[in-house]
Design an enzyme around this catalytic site. Structure first.
Site, PDB file in Angstrom:
ATOM      1  N   ASP A  36       0.822  -1.206   0.000  1.00 18.54           N
ATOM      2  CA  ASP A  36       0.000   0.000   0.000  1.00 18.54           C
ATOM      3  C   ASP A  36       0.858   1.258   0.000  1.00 18.54           C
ATOM      4  O   ASP A  36       1.453   1.610   1.015  1.00 18.54           O
ATOM      5  CB  ASP A  36      -0.944  -0.020   1.206  1.00 18.54           C
ATOM      6  CG  ASP A  36      -2.090  -0.992   0.998  1.00 18.54           C
ATOM      7  OD1 ASP A  36      -2.819  -0.819   0.010  1.00 18.54           O
ATOM      8  OD2 ASP A  36      -2.234  -1.921   1.805  1.00 18.54           O
ATOM      9  N   MET A  70      -2.022   4.621  -4.000  1.00 18.92           N
ATOM     10  CA  MET A  70      -3.008   5.634  -3.615  1.00 18.92           C
ATOM     11  C   MET A  70      -2.301   6.975  -3.664  1.00 18.92           C
ATOM     12  O   MET A  70      -1.990   7.590  -2.639  1.00 18.92           O
ATOM     13  CB  MET A  70      -3.544   5.302  -2.206  1.00 18.92           C
ATOM     14  CG  MET A  70      -4.456   4.078  -2.220  1.00 18.92           C
ATOM     15  SD  MET A  70      -4.601   3.294  -0.615  1.00 18.92           S
ATOM     16  CE  MET A  70      -3.216   2.183  -0.690  1.00 18.92           C
ATOM     17  N   MET A 158     -12.608  -1.199  -4.024  1.00 18.37           N
ATOM     18  CA  MET A 158     -12.291  -0.884  -2.624  1.00 18.37           C
ATOM     19  C   MET A 158     -13.516  -1.162  -1.745  1.00 18.37           C
ATOM     20  O   MET A 158     -14.624  -0.732  -2.067  1.00 18.37           O
ATOM     21  CB  MET A 158     -11.897   0.589  -2.466  1.00 18.37           C
ATOM     22  CG  MET A 158     -10.555   0.997  -3.068  1.00 18.37           C
ATOM     23  SD  MET A 158      -9.128   0.113  -2.415  1.00 18.37           S
ATOM     24  CE  MET A 158      -9.189   0.521  -0.659  1.00 18.37           C
TER      25      MET A 158
HETATM   26  C1  DX5 Z   1      -6.421   0.648   2.711  1.00 19.76           C
HETATM   27  C2  DX5 Z   1      -5.481  -0.283   2.014  1.00 19.76           C
HETATM   28  C3  DX5 Z   1      -5.663  -1.712   2.357  1.00 19.76           C
HETATM   29  C4  DX5 Z   1      -5.443  -2.035   3.817  1.00 19.76           C
HETATM   30  C5  DX5 Z   1      -6.373  -3.132   4.168  1.00 19.76           C
HETATM   31  O1  DX5 Z   1      -6.297   1.916   2.155  1.00 19.76           O
HETATM   32  O2  DX5 Z   1      -5.662  -0.169   0.606  1.00 19.76           O
HETATM   33  O3  DX5 Z   1      -4.866  -2.548   1.540  1.00 19.76           O
HETATM   34  O4  DX5 Z   1      -4.145  -2.451   4.119  1.00 19.76           O
HETATM   35  O5  DX5 Z   1      -6.286  -3.393   5.508  1.00 19.76           O
HETATM   36  P1  DX5 Z   1      -7.408  -4.216   6.268  1.00 19.76           P
HETATM   37  O6  DX5 Z   1      -7.462  -5.576   5.636  1.00 19.76           O
HETATM   38  O7  DX5 Z   1      -6.949  -4.217   7.664  1.00 19.76           O
HETATM   39  O8  DX5 Z   1      -8.726  -3.493   6.071  1.00 19.76           O
HETATM   40 ZN    ZN Z   2      -4.598  -1.649  -0.647  1.00 27.02          ZN
END
Ligand code: DX5
Ligand code: ZN
Length: 236
Positions: A36, A70, A158
């Site tokens: 990420d 992101m 998402m």
């Molecule tokens: C959030 C990230 C995810 C995050 C997910 O912006 O894109 O990849 O790490 O984490 P969990 O599984 O804890 O929701």
């Molecule tokens: Zn992610």
């Protein structure tokens, strides 16, 4: 037949142990590692960048590194991620018009492919697939997907607002997954955010085959439940 792909998010691991943690995930049955990348502008958080990916690539020469960008200007970083050893770059649909970038979705997909990486596109919760909305301005996400389908390895739906791990799963995103699965039987569809032992079945029933989980895998270091759950899905 579509492959079920397990994709732990390294965001939840101890960053000082990332190499070990990645290896442990692979040994536990992970197919890809989800990285990420946040720039503090597209989302209200800063995490890791290409230099960390580069170190991880050295530690794990063969693993598929799925990089979720992101960031407001993904084009700017494609080359750095290529040099760092990324396998796939997922950019956000919304970054194009929202961030006033003067390139198109097609341009960024082409650039990623040209650099020898797989290209994927992510859709934020508030962005609908079919209708136009304020996030996407004049654009329709589904149309962009249709027009570029041959060059896209995956679509990420998402299931939380991007920016932080450990948030609650948004079940109301499942209609998007279903619609995409109906239209594209062979497309890799990834879900990311709040996926754990409780919510994974909902995702897989809707048609997702690439499953990201951060807190579901990494916080509880010995939580192999979710891995065995994935094994069942893989078998079925
Ligand atoms: C959030 C990230 C995810 C995050 C997910 O912006 O894109 O990849 O790490 O984490 P969990 O599984 O804890 O929701
Ligand atoms: Zn992610």
């Amino acid at each position: 037949k579509l492959k079920a792909i397990i994709c732990p998010s390294m965001l939840s691991c101890d960053f000082a142990q990332m190499g070990k943690e990645g290896q442990r995930m692979v040994d536990s049955g992970a197919d890809w590692l989800h990285m990420d990348v946040m720039d503090g502008h597209f989302v209200p958080n800063i995490t890791i960048g290409a230099p960390i990916i580069k170190s991880l690539r050295k530690a794990l020469p063969n693993v598929f590194l799925d990089c979720h960008l992101m960031v407001s200007d993904p084009m700017k970083w494609v080359k750095d991620f290529q040099s760092a050893g990324a396998s796939q770059i997922t950019f956000h649909f919304e970054c194009i018009e929202e961030c006033k970038n003067n390139y198109s979705h097609k341009d960024i997909i082409h650039r990623i492919n040209e650099c020898g990486m797989k290209a994927a596109m992510a859709i934020k919760p508030k962005t609908p697939l079919q209708e136009k909305n304020e996030n996407s301005k004049g654009l329709n996400a589904l149309k962009v997907i249709e027009e570029n389908i041959e060059h896209l390895n995956m679509i990420l739906i998402m299931t939380v607002e991007p920016g932080f791990g450990g948030q609650n799963f948004m079940e109301d995103m499942m209609p998007k997954v279903k619609l995409l699965r109906q239209k594209f039987p062979h497309l890799n569809i990834q879900v990311d955010g709040g996926v754990n032992v409780e919510t994974i079945d909902t995702c897989s029933k809707a048609g997702a085959n690439v499953i990201v989980s951060g807190s579901g895998f990494c916080v509880n270091l010995l939580n192999h439940n979710i891995v065995s759950r994935f094994d069942i899905l893989k078998g079925g």
